[in-house]
Design a protein around this motif. Structure first.
Motif, PDB file in Angstrom:
ATOM      1  N   ARG A  28       0.859  -1.183   0.000  1.00 47.85           N
ATOM      2  CA  ARG A  28       0.000   0.000   0.000  1.00 47.85           C
ATOM      3  C   ARG A  28       0.896   1.233   0.000  1.00 47.85           C
ATOM      4  O   ARG A  28       1.728   1.409   0.903  1.00 47.85           O
ATOM      5  CB  ARG A  28      -0.909   0.003   1.229  1.00 47.85           C
ATOM      6  N   PHE A  52      -2.284  -1.281  -3.778  1.00 46.07           N
ATOM      7  CA  PHE A  52      -3.096  -0.115  -3.448  1.00 46.07           C
ATOM      8  C   PHE A  52      -2.244   1.127  -3.622  1.00 46.07           C
ATOM      9  O   PHE A  52      -1.106   1.187  -3.137  1.00 46.07           O
ATOM     10  CB  PHE A  52      -3.582  -0.219  -1.998  1.00 46.07           C
ATOM     11  N   ARG A  54      -2.715   5.340  -3.226  1.00 46.92           N
ATOM     12  CA  ARG A  54      -3.498   6.540  -2.913  1.00 46.92           C
ATOM     13  C   ARG A  54      -2.847   7.725  -3.621  1.00 46.92           C
ATOM     14  O   ARG A  54      -1.644   7.947  -3.493  1.00 46.92           O
ATOM     15  CB  ARG A  54      -3.544   6.758  -1.402  1.00 46.92           C
ATOM     16  N   GLU A  85      -8.117  12.556  -9.605  1.00 48.79           N
ATOM     17  CA  GLU A  85      -9.186  11.761 -10.219  1.00 48.79           C
ATOM     18  C   GLU A  85      -8.846  11.380 -11.653  1.00 48.79           C
ATOM     19  O   GLU A  85      -9.104  10.237 -12.076  1.00 48.79           O
ATOM     20  CB  GLU A  85     -10.494  12.541 -10.150  1.00 48.79           C
ATOM     21  N   ALA A  88      -6.203   8.632 -11.547  1.00 50.61           N
ATOM     22  CA  ALA A  88      -6.778   7.352 -11.137  1.00 50.61           C
ATOM     23  C   ALA A  88      -7.586   6.718 -12.267  1.00 50.61           C
ATOM     24  O   ALA A  88      -7.526   5.506 -12.486  1.00 50.61           O
ATOM     25  CB  ALA A  88      -7.649   7.545  -9.897  1.00 50.61           C
ATOM     26  N   VAL A  99      -5.957  -1.258  -6.658  1.00 50.75           N
ATOM     27  CA  VAL A  99      -6.942  -0.395  -5.999  1.00 50.75           C
ATOM     28  C   VAL A  99      -6.375   1.021  -5.982  1.00 50.75           C
ATOM     29  O   VAL A  99      -5.313   1.270  -5.400  1.00 50.75           O
ATOM     30  CB  VAL A  99      -7.245  -0.872  -4.571  1.00 50.75           C
ATOM     31  N   LEU A 100      -7.082   1.940  -6.632  1.00 47.99           N
ATOM     32  CA  LEU A 100      -6.637   3.326  -6.745  1.00 47.99           C
ATOM     33  C   LEU A 100      -7.593   4.222  -5.973  1.00 47.99           C
ATOM     34  O   LEU A 100      -8.810   4.153  -6.160  1.00 47.99           O
ATOM     35  CB  LEU A 100      -6.599   3.746  -8.214  1.00 47.99           C
ATOM     36  N   GLU A 101      -7.037   5.043  -5.096  1.00 45.47           N
ATOM     37  CA  GLU A 101      -7.862   5.927  -4.287  1.00 45.47           C
ATOM     38  C   GLU A 101      -7.447   7.371  -4.539  1.00 45.47           C
ATOM     39  O   GLU A 101      -6.441   7.831  -3.998  1.00 45.47           O
ATOM     40  CB  GLU A 101      -7.730   5.603  -2.806  1.00 45.47           C
ATOM     41  N   PRO A 102      -8.201   8.103  -5.355  1.00 42.46           N
ATOM     42  CA  PRO A 102      -7.889   9.525  -5.532  1.00 42.46           C
ATOM     43  C   PRO A 102      -8.388  10.330  -4.344  1.00 42.46           C
ATOM     44  O   PRO A 102      -9.513  10.138  -3.874  1.00 42.46           O
ATOM     45  CB  PRO A 102      -8.654   9.881  -6.805  1.00 42.46           C
ATOM     46  N   LEU A 103      -7.549  11.213  -3.867  1.00 44.25           N
ATOM     47  CA  LEU A 103      -7.911  12.063  -2.748  1.00 44.25           C
ATOM     48  C   LEU A 103      -7.625  13.506  -3.151  1.00 44.25           C
ATOM     49  O   LEU A 103      -6.467  13.914  -3.282  1.00 44.25           O
ATOM     50  CB  LEU A 103      -7.106  11.683  -1.508  1.00 44.25           C
TER      51      LEU A 103
END
Length: 251
Positions: A28, A52, A54, A85, A88, A99-103
């Motif tokens: 991660r 993962f 982020r 975004e 991602a 697993v891609l998490e745009p913040l």
């Protein structure tokens, strides 16, 4: 393993192998800053099969970003898409197993612990010292490895900040004052140096996750126009508030 086809060439490399690929699939990572360095780092991690990733950035894509920010195109700039975004979305089409998490956020003292609290390592895609020192201090408190990188003009640097090694404050005790150094807006930046430094950061991240004995413990400094490459030893500073004998870090 699914990677036997997707990651076949990577697994064939003796530094990775089947076990290393399995470790990557569980890793991660947080990429803080999704600009010139961050897009190239994220692209590399996703293609390598990190489990993962982020992606943290508050900004929108602009036309002037396209010279060096590899995951964006003219449509993103025209739409004013958020970088995290848009990156991602592009990476999801490259590797749907990650697993891609745009913040969409600016990392600051109020959220840095939440941003890095559940990852194995952090990669520097930022463009300012304030953010880097914030990341350094938060990672040091948690004994979390992070990879520092920066570019300007044709030059770049990178250093691994490991729990048992020197931190950014051992290299530079305090962040330079704003206005005391050139920025990329003033000195420019070549897209080629961003790709090189991002590749170094990403490769070091892979080695850290895999547990390779080849993890670099020096500062790498590159001048692309002059084709020069230097490795500089950095020692832990006994007076560093984060690394010295009186440091208060999470054990």
């Amino acid at each position: 393993m699914e990677g036997s086809s997707r990651y076949g060439r990577q697994i064939a490399f003796k530094g990775v192998g089947e076990d290393g690929q399995a470790r990557l699939s569980r890793a991660r990572a947080a990429v803080i800053g999704v600009g010139a360095l961050g897009t190239a780092i994220a692209n590399s991690l996703a293609r390598a099969g990190f489990g993962f990733v982020r992606l943290v950035d508050p900004d929108r894509v602009e036309l002037g970003n396209l010279q060096r920010q590899a995951l964006f195109d003219e449509d993103d700039a025209a739409a004013g898409s958020f970088k995290a975004e848009a990156a991602a979305a592009r990476l999801a089409r490259i590797n749907s197993t990650v697993v891609l998490e745009p913040l969409v956020a600016r990392v600051d003292a109020s959220n840095v612990d939440a941003v890095i609290g559940d990852v194995d390592l952090v990669l520097d895609g930022t463009d300012n010292f304030e953010s880097r020192y914030l990341i350094n201090d938060a990672c040091r408190r948690r004994r979390l490895p992070w990879v520092y990188g920066g570019v300007l003009g044709d030059s770049g640097v990178s250093m691994n900040v490991l729990p048992d090694g020197p931190c950014l404050r051992c290299l530079m005790p305090e962040a330079p004052e704003p206005g005391s150094y050139e920025t990329t807006a003033e000195a420019g930046v070549l897209n080629q140096i961003t790709a090189i430094i991002a590749s170094i950061e990403s490769a070091e991240a892979m080695k850290i996750v895999i547990g390779s004995p080849r993890v670099r413990r020096t500062l790498a400094s590159i001048s692309l126009w002059d084709a020069s490459f230097h490795l500089v030893e950095v020692a832990r500073d006994p007076s560093c508030p984060l690394c010295g004998p009186s440091a208060n870090v999470r054990r």
